[in-house]
Design a protein around this motif. Structure first.
Motif, PDB file in Angstrom:
ATOM      1  N   GLY A   1       0.618  -1.425  -0.172  1.00 54.20           N
ATOM      2  CA  GLY A   1       0.095  -0.107   0.137  1.00 54.20           C
ATOM      3  C   GLY A   1       0.686   1.094   0.018  1.00 54.20           C
ATOM      4  N   PRO A   2       0.774   2.291   0.966  1.00 48.21           N
ATOM      5  CA  PRO A   2       1.372   3.444   0.944  1.00 48.21           C
ATOM      6  C   PRO A   2       2.691   3.144   1.464  1.00 48.21           C
ATOM      7  N   TYR A   3       3.191   2.046   2.005  1.00 52.42           N
ATOM      8  CA  TYR A   3       4.702   1.645   2.345  1.00 52.42           C
ATOM      9  C   TYR A   3       5.047   0.612   1.401  1.00 52.42           C
ATOM     10  N   ASN A   4       4.640   0.803  -0.026  1.00 55.16           N
ATOM     11  CA  ASN A   4       5.139  -0.279  -0.723  1.00 55.16           C
ATOM     12  C   ASN A   4       6.701  -0.011  -1.217  1.00 55.16           C
ATOM     13  N   ILE A   5       7.254   1.403  -0.977  1.00 52.61           N
ATOM     14  CA  ILE A   5       8.597   1.424  -1.385  1.00 52.61           C
ATOM     15  C   ILE A   5       9.423   0.699  -0.283  1.00 52.61           C
ATOM     16  N   VAL A   6       8.766   0.716   1.019  1.00 48.04           N
ATOM     17  CA  VAL A   6       9.779  -0.114   2.207  1.00 48.04           C
ATOM     18  C   VAL A   6       9.995  -1.531   1.808  1.00 48.04           C
ATOM     19  N   GLY A   7       8.723  -2.260   1.162  1.00 50.17           N
ATOM     20  CA  GLY A   7       9.205  -3.679   0.823  1.00 50.17           C
ATOM     21  C   GLY A   7       9.753  -3.695  -0.328  1.00 50.17           C
ATOM     22  N   ALA A   8       9.512  -2.806  -1.134  1.00 50.47           N
ATOM     23  CA  ALA A   8       9.796  -3.231  -2.789  1.00 50.47           C
ATOM     24  C   ALA A   8      11.446  -2.699  -2.821  1.00 50.47           C
ATOM     25  N   ILE A   9      11.845  -1.636  -2.021  1.00 54.06           N
ATOM     26  CA  ILE A   9      13.151  -1.021  -2.571  1.00 54.06           C
ATOM     27  C   ILE A   9      14.156  -1.005  -0.993  1.00 54.06           C
ATOM     28  N   ILE A  10      13.656  -0.221  -0.022  1.00 57.72           N
ATOM     29  CA  ILE A  10      14.247  -0.212   1.107  1.00 57.72           C
ATOM     30  C   ILE A  10      14.748  -1.564   1.719  1.00 57.72           C
ATOM     31  N   MET A  11      14.101  -2.459   2.067  1.00 57.03           N
ATOM     32  CA  MET A  11      14.482  -3.652   2.606  1.00 57.03           C
ATOM     33  C   MET A  11      15.131  -4.484   2.019  1.00 57.03           C
ATOM     34  N   PRO A  12      14.953  -4.723   1.111  1.00 50.58           N
ATOM     35  CA  PRO A  12      15.763  -5.732  -0.188  1.00 50.58           C
ATOM     36  C   PRO A  12      17.076  -4.826  -0.374  1.00 50.58           C
ATOM     37  N   GLY A  13      16.976  -3.460  -0.508  1.00 57.48           N
ATOM     38  CA  GLY A  13      18.319  -2.662  -0.528  1.00 57.48           C
ATOM     39  C   GLY A  13      19.118  -2.808   0.559  1.00 57.48           C
ATOM     40  N   LEU A  14      18.806  -2.810   1.778  1.00 50.55           N
ATOM     41  CA  LEU A  14      19.381  -3.001   2.905  1.00 50.55           C
ATOM     42  C   LEU A  14      20.245  -4.184   2.919  1.00 50.55           C
ATOM     43  N   ALA A  15      19.418  -5.203   2.452  1.00 55.92           N
ATOM     44  CA  ALA A  15      19.893  -6.697   2.896  1.00 55.92           C
ATOM     45  C   ALA A  15      21.033  -6.967   1.797  1.00 55.92           C
ATOM     46  N   PHE A  16      20.752  -6.522   0.544  1.00 54.22           N
ATOM     47  CA  PHE A  16      21.819  -6.545  -0.468  1.00 54.22           C
ATOM     48  C   PHE A  16      23.114  -5.923  -0.051  1.00 54.22           C
ATOM     49  N   THR A  17      22.981  -4.561   0.288  1.00 51.56           N
ATOM     50  CA  THR A  17      23.974  -3.762   0.788  1.00 51.56           C
ATOM     51  C   THR A  17      24.709  -4.424   1.949  1.00 51.56           C
ATOM     52  N   ALA A  18      24.286  -5.012   2.911  1.00 51.39           N
ATOM     53  CA  ALA A  18      24.812  -5.733   3.969  1.00 51.39           C
ATOM     54  C   ALA A  18      25.518  -6.977   3.348  1.00 51.39           C
ATOM     55  N   LEU A  19      25.025  -7.572   2.212  1.00 53.71           N
ATOM     56  CA  LEU A  19      25.617  -8.811   1.605  1.00 53.71           C
ATOM     57  C   LEU A  19      26.832  -8.317   0.739  1.00 53.71           C
ATOM     58  N   LEU A  20      26.944  -7.123   0.240  1.00 56.20           N
ATOM     59  CA  LEU A  20      28.232  -6.645  -0.444  1.00 56.20           C
ATOM     60  C   LEU A  20      29.169  -6.024   0.521  1.00 56.20           C
ATOM     61  N   LEU A  21      28.759  -5.579   1.781  1.00 58.76           N
ATOM     62  CA  LEU A  21      29.744  -5.032   2.811  1.00 58.76           C
ATOM     63  C   LEU A  21      30.265  -6.145   3.725  1.00 58.76           C
ATOM     64  N   ALA A  22      29.616  -7.243   3.475  1.00 55.87           N
ATOM     65  CA  ALA A  22      30.360  -8.498   4.601  1.00 55.87           C
ATOM     66  C   ALA A  22      31.730  -8.559   4.477  1.00 55.87           C
ATOM     67  N   PRO A  23      32.360  -8.736   3.388  1.00 55.91           N
ATOM     68  CA  PRO A  23      33.836  -8.850   3.581  1.00 55.91           C
ATOM     69  C   PRO A  23      34.520  -7.828   4.171  1.00 55.91           C
ATOM     70  N   PHE A  24      33.971  -6.691   4.067  1.00 53.72           N
ATOM     71  CA  PHE A  24      34.738  -5.309   4.781  1.00 53.72           C
ATOM     72  C   PHE A  24      34.131  -5.400   6.198  1.00 53.72           C
ATOM     73  N   LEU A  25      32.988  -5.868   6.821  1.00 44.98           N
ATOM     74  CA  LEU A  25      32.684  -5.696   7.987  1.00 44.98           C
ATOM     75  C   LEU A  25      33.242  -6.879   8.731  1.00 44.98           C
ATOM     76  N   ASP A  26      33.458  -7.853   8.122  1.00 42.16           N
ATOM     77  CA  ASP A  26      34.256  -9.153   9.076  1.00 42.16           C
ATOM     78  C   ASP A  26      35.559  -9.433   8.326  1.00 42.16           C
ATOM     79  N   PRO A  27      36.655  -8.616   8.272  1.00 40.61           N
ATOM     80  CA  PRO A  27      37.739  -9.246   7.743  1.00 40.61           C
ATOM     81  C   PRO A  27      38.671  -9.911   8.571  1.00 40.61           C
ATOM     82  N   GLY A  28      38.169 -10.563   9.561  1.00 45.83           N
ATOM     83  CA  GLY A  28      39.053 -11.501  10.214  1.00 45.83           C
ATOM     84  C   GLY A  28      39.580 -12.625   9.695  1.00 45.83           C
ATOM     85  N   PRO A  29      40.361 -13.201  10.129  1.00 41.59           N
ATOM     86  CA  PRO A  29      40.759 -14.538   9.452  1.00 41.59           C
ATOM     87  C   PRO A  29      40.240 -15.896   9.803  1.00 41.59           C
TER      88      PRO A  29
END
Length: 259
Positions: free
Chosen positions: A100-128
């Motif tokens: 509904g009025p929050y469609n942008i949250v489910g369609a763009i914001i939440m998936p965008g945050l999830a994929f951004t976190a996936l891309l940043l995973a190597p930099f957020l956890d660089p330990g051996p």
């Protein structure tokens, strides 16, 4: 004691005194462990590829693609369903906080945050460290993501009306309709034509050709409606006389019958 007495000089045998050209050894030096690329190795690859290709062809012949009728942009009642690997996002858009009025949250914001976190995973956890229990935060986030995807996919499959989905895109054989008949005239003057189309091909409602229902069943649905899975698929809509209903039901029941 003289200076330098007892001092010894050693050399590292790992460093060759004379550099040799980097030329690979001949196959004959590795008996039973190597083979020529052409034709030996390439022939094996072709044979494996042929086996998989034949397997896919057999599966395609045994289970053909579920083709549907031609796309109709005017059919507002058609509910598309994505492939299985997108069902979790499809289910997410059904919830109030992401639709509904929050469609942008489910369609763009939440998936965008999830994929951004996936891309940043190597930099957020660089330990051996690579053992999961030694990396609590990445492991917890990954398990949470997998659990959410499995749960949303399961909810989408369970709550989807598969019978209605199969009926709405079903390829209907074209049937010649006598628009001058009494049954069609009653159909055209009633509210049926608004949902089932001018040629009974289906629109908001399903097609009425080859319904495989008797005239009595069709008349009952027109008067009492029909409910599927506790959801009203068609409300009661008949307002005419019983005589007209009998003619209309017989007209619909015989559409598509072989002469």
């Amino acid at each position: 004691m003289h200076r330098g007495k007892g001092m010894k000089f050693v050399g590292d045998s790992r460093v060759p005194a004379v550099r040799k050209p980097n030329i690979p050894k001949d196959y004959s030096e590795y008996p039973g462990k190597t083979e020529a690329f052409y034709p030996n190795f390439l022939l094996k690859e072709w044979m494996i590829g042929a086996v998989f290709l034949i397997g896919y062809l057999l599966l395609a012949a045994a289970h053909p693609s579920p083709l549907e009728s031609m796309a109709d942009p005017t059919d507002t009642g058609y509910i598309p369903l994505p492939d299985w690997y997108f069902l979790f996002l499809y289910q997410l858009l059904k919830y109030e906080f992401a639709s509904g009025p929050y469609n942008i949250v489910g369609a763009i914001i939440m998936p965008g945050l999830a994929f951004t976190a996936l891309l940043l995973a190597p930099f957020l956890d660089p330990g051996p460290e690579r053992r999961p229990f030694k990396r609590p935060l990445p492991t917890a986030f990954m398990l949470l993501t997998l659990a959410a995807m499995v749960f949303l996919t399961w909810e989408s499959v369970v709550n989807h009306d598969w019978e209605a989905a199969e009926a709405q895109g079903q390829i209907v054989e074209e049937v010649e309709i006598d628009t001058e008949s009494e049954g069609y005239q009653i159909y055209a003057n009633a509210t049926c034509i608004n949902c089932h189309g001018e040629n009974l091909e289906g629109a908001v409602g399903p097609a009425l050709v080859n319904t495989e229902r008797t005239a009595e069943e069709i008349a009952d649905i027109a008067v009492n409606g029909i409910t599927k899975n506790d959801v009203v698929a068609m409300p009661p809509s008949w307002t005419g006389s019983e005589e007209e209903l009998a003619v209309l039901a017989e007209f619909i029941a015989t559409l598509g019958d072989e002469e």
